[in-house]
Design a protein around this motif. Structure first.
Motif, mmCIF file in Angstrom:
data_model
loop_
_atom_site.group_PDB
_atom_site.id
_atom_site.type_symbol
_atom_site.label_atom_id
_atom_site.label_comp_id
_atom_site.label_asym_id
_atom_site.label_seq_id
_atom_site.Cartn_x
_atom_site.Cartn_y
_atom_site.Cartn_z
ATOM 1 N N TRP A 120 33.370 37.106 30.090
ATOM 2 C CA TRP A 120 34.128 38.001 30.968
ATOM 3 C C TRP A 120 35.584 37.910 30.537
ATOM 4 O O TRP A 120 36.253 36.910 30.800
ATOM 5 C CB TRP A 120 33.932 37.587 32.428
ATOM 6 N N ARG A 122 38.836 38.634 31.245
ATOM 7 C CA ARG A 122 39.554 39.061 32.444
ATOM 8 C C ARG A 122 40.834 39.802 32.071
ATOM 9 O O ARG A 122 41.314 39.707 30.951
ATOM 10 C CB ARG A 122 39.888 37.843 33.302
ATOM 11 N N ASP A 123 41.365 40.494 33.061
ATOM 12 C CA ASP A 123 42.584 41.272 32.830
ATOM 13 C C ASP A 123 43.703 40.401 32.254
ATOM 14 O O ASP A 123 44.426 40.813 31.348
ATOM 15 C CB ASP A 123 43.023 41.905 34.161
ATOM 16 N N GLU A 128 39.585 33.989 29.999
ATOM 17 C CA GLU A 128 38.191 34.440 29.946
ATOM 18 C C GLU A 128 37.231 33.412 30.558
ATOM 19 O O GLU A 128 37.501 32.219 30.559
ATOM 20 C CB GLU A 128 37.784 34.746 28.494
ATOM 21 N N ARG A 215 37.114 39.309 43.764
ATOM 22 C CA ARG A 215 37.690 39.278 42.419
ATOM 23 C C ARG A 215 39.069 38.639 42.442
ATOM 24 O O ARG A 215 39.493 38.015 41.485
ATOM 25 C CB ARG A 215 37.748 40.709 41.865
ATOM 26 N N THR A 216 39.808 38.849 43.566
ATOM 27 C CA THR A 216 41.139 38.249 43.705
ATOM 28 C C THR A 216 41.136 37.406 44.980
ATOM 29 O O THR A 216 40.148 37.377 45.712
ATOM 30 C CB THR A 216 42.225 39.330 43.849
ATOM 31 N N GLU A 323 37.796 43.663 30.912
ATOM 32 C CA GLU A 323 38.261 44.181 32.202
ATOM 33 C C GLU A 323 39.597 44.907 32.105
ATOM 34 O O GLU A 323 39.972 45.647 33.001
ATOM 35 C CB GLU A 323 38.413 42.988 33.162
ATOM 36 N N SER A 324 40.314 44.710 30.994
ATOM 37 C CA SER A 324 41.706 45.143 30.955
ATOM 38 C C SER A 324 41.884 46.516 30.299
ATOM 39 O O SER A 324 40.945 47.320 30.268
ATOM 40 C CB SER A 324 42.524 44.082 30.225
#
Ligand code: ATP
Ligand code: MG
Length: 643
Positions: A120, A122-123, A128, A215-216, A323-324
């Motif tokens: 994954w 991540r942004d 990751e 997610r956050t 994701e970004s």
């Protein structure tokens, strides 16, 4: 859904059977082998040229052999296919039973439990998360158990939220469960997905429950119908016995990008789709065991489904979920990710390549890209300049570019440069060769197949293949009318293509967008692929012209550093089009735009541009998949200034 049901035992009977090889053995019942003797001889064959030849000579036997070799079955199918394209009937591996999650997870857990299944990305760069096959199976089991305990049954439709037109999608699918996250994160920005879900679900009385993953860390208001997903999953068993699904049970429904009209909710089923995704993933990208596969498409688009999830996992690959955005935190993001995750195959869209090209080569050179072996492109025609940059700058001239043509409807890639020969010649900007078992044909306006080697016409596919969509949800008639009736007996793609003397295919654009200037029919891709160095990207449309029937109107976005006056630009563009096509194709109007209206999957919405130029703002139609509505406002203002 990949439904699984609860069991307390660690090694379930299904897994035990899998481990001892009984499932596959029983699946290849004497029945199939008896009716398809050729297929038996091809089990386990991986030589590409042989596969290609076999797929043409004995299509059904080829697919039977592939289904047996590449999928793990619970019980054997009795008929390879039961299709009639004239009536829109498509069924593959009829009567067989299998489970997609077993094929994507359990069987790899038996052989390589600690291999990373997902990364994954991540942004935030460098944050990751790696998930092994064992962990992914456990997560899937916990979620399966939770869904089951919460009353989700085999055959129920669960909506996973990704787009704004949520309420309409939920109602269309008659879904009673929705899965979402509190907030989405993209390019450093938080997007309040839960709020959108709340508003949509308030208008959908059928929805009983909404699973909310965090997610956050931003808390959200939880309503009575909401379920804290991770908390509940933690209470579930990590083992869940897989359900045996019929080959033709629905796997998922997914909407098209909406480039040409209202998005169509296409239905894909279990066995045929999975087989096709796995086979194309392996051969189109030349995937080998142990490779890290990086498809940076949005997971809510068919490309994300087939080449982030199903294809790579069915093949036991390590797959990246990106994701970004390509420019967060800076335009080096893709290549920094390639270096950090050691990505071997990189698969993205021309729109992103054109965007990055504008920022210059230094963002690419900053990072080590030596892990890259293959570069893929999908979603739109890739213009020559973008192709060359991808090849020379990103791939250092040593990685093949595979320009892959396909659609939500086709389930997987249908035309690509090197399906059957990893060393075959590649012509820049061309998808080129059909995949195993795909028979492309070109048809003229009267419905006649164009049999000469070099030709140009409507792209159709002459025989069914396992990955194709089965229907449009709730509207089989629309499926028949859109894909089966225009050229009876063929699957109609809606795209135009040309074929060279060598038999290579090139997509010329969507037939809806074809421009007819004084009787000359021109595909948009042909004009847009101009050679003006100041232009980052362009879109052309036809508009009503008193004398010519249609005239050409071009929208161009300039490169950041472009240093050119407007008259110079006009002259260069006209010269370039006159030289590469003909004088009649050169644009009558050229509008300089900051950006073009695009779908979330990055495709130019030419129908919106047409509406603006024809001054028909009332008829803009379904804009639910539009990425950024302000782009349309800018285009409207620019149009007033241009004409
Ligand atoms: P809608 O069907 O709602 O108008 P859409 O066609 O954009 O939306 P998708 O299924 O996501 O929805 O996209 C498939 C289309 O994308 C193809 O029919 C083709 O027009 C275009 N396309 C995809 N890959 C390529 C490619 N490599 N070269 C040229 N065009 C491509
Ligand atoms: Mg389409």
């Amino acid at each position: 859904m990949w439904l699984r049901c609860t069991s307390r035992r660690l090694l379930t009977p299904f897994n035990r059977a899998l481990k001892h090889g009984r499932l596959n053995a029983s699946s290849w019942s004497g029945k199939v082998a008896a009716v398809m003797p050729e297929a038996a001889g091809f089990q386990g064959v991986t030589d590409r040229a042989t596969l290609q030849e076999f797929s043409h000579a004995h299509s059904d036997s080829f697919w039977a052999a592939m289904a047996n070799h590449r999928l793990t079955w619970t019980s054997a199918y009795d008929t390879v296919q039961d299709c009639d394209l004239r009536r829109g009937k498509v069924k593959w591996f009829v009567g067989g039973k299998l489970n997609v999650s077993v094929n994507c997870l359990d069987r790899h857990v038996l052989t390589c439990p600690d291999r990373v299944a997902l990364i994954w990305e991540r942004d935030e760069p460098g944050a990751e998360v790696k998930v092994t096959y064992r962990e992914l199976l456990e997560m899937t089991c916990r979620l399966g158990n939770l869904l089951r305990r919460r009353g989700v049954k085999k055959g129920d439709c669960v909506t996973i939220y990704i787009s704004d037109a949520l309420a309409e999608r939920i109602r269309d699918a008659n879904s009673s469960t929705v899965i979402t996250v509190n907030q989405g994160v993209r390019g450093g920005k938080m997007i309040d997905l839960k709020k959108t879900v709340d508003a949509a679900v308030d208008t959908c009385p059928n929805v009983r429950q909404v699973f909310v993953a965090m997610r956050t860390e931003t808390p959200v208001v939880m309503k009575d119908r909401d379920v804290a997903m991770e908390e509940e999953m933690a209470h579930e068993e990590a083992v869940c016995e897989p359900a045996a699904m019929d080959s033709e049970d629905v796997l998922f429904m997914l909407y098209t990008s909406g480039s040409t009209g209202k998005p169509k909710g296409l239905v894909h089923t279990q066995a045929g789709y999975l087989l096709y995704a796995s086979l194309t993933h392996k051969y189109v990208f030349d995937y080998h065991d142990g490779d890290v596969f990086g498809c940076v498409a949005d997971i809510g688009w068919i490309t994300g489904h087939s080449y982030c999830v199903y294809g790579p996992l069915a093949n036991g690959a390590t797959t990246v979920l990106f994701e970004s955005t390509p420019i967060y935190p800076d335009p080096g993001r893709y290549w920094e990710t390639v270096q950090r995750l050691q990505i071997n195959q990189f698969y993205g869209a021309p729109t992103a390549i054109r965007l990055l090209l504008k920022y210059g080569d230094q963002w690419v050179h900053k990072y080590d890209r030596s892990s890259l072996k293959t570069l893929g492109s999908v979603g739109e025609p890739i213009n020559t300049e973008a192709w060359e940059w991808y090849h020379k700058v990103v791939g250092d001239g040593r990685c093949p570019i595979v320009d892959t043509w396909w659609q939500t409807e086709t389930g997987g890639i249908c035309i690509a440069p090197r399906p059957s020969d990893p060393d075959a010649e590649i012509v820049p900007g061309m998808a080129m060769r059909p995949f195993f078992g795909i028979k492309p044909v070109l048809v003229d306006n009267e419905g006649e197949e164009l049999t000469s080697k070099s030709a140009s016409g409507a792209l159709c596919i002459a025989q069914p293949w396992p990955g194709m969509a089965r229907t449009i949800h709730n509207n089989h008639q629309r499926f028949i009318e859109t894909y089966c009736q225009p050229f009876p007996g063929y699957f109609f793609t809606g795209d135009g293509a040309s074929r060279t003397e060598e038999g290579y295919y090139q997509i010329t654009g969507r037939l809806d967008d074809v421009i007819n200037v004084s009787g000359h029919r021109i595909g948009t891709a042909e004009i847009e692929d101009n050679h003006c160095s100041a232009v980052a990207e362009s879109a052309v449309i036809g508009y009503t012209h008193d004398i010519k029937g249609q005239g050409v109107y071009a929208f161009v976005v300039l490169k950041k550093e472009a240093d050119i006056t407007e008259p110079e630009l006009r002259q260069q563009l006209k010269d370039s089009v006159s030289k590469s096509i003909a004088k009649y194709a050169s644009p009558d109007y050229i509008q300089i735009a900051q950006r073009l209206p695009k779908t979330r999957s990055g495709k130019i919405m030419r129908r919106v541009l047409r509406n603006v130029v024809e001054r028909d703002l009332e008829g803009l139609g379904d804009l639910s998949t539009l990425d950024d509505p302000t782009a349309v406002q800018e285009i409207i203002q620019g149009h007033q200034a241009t004409t």
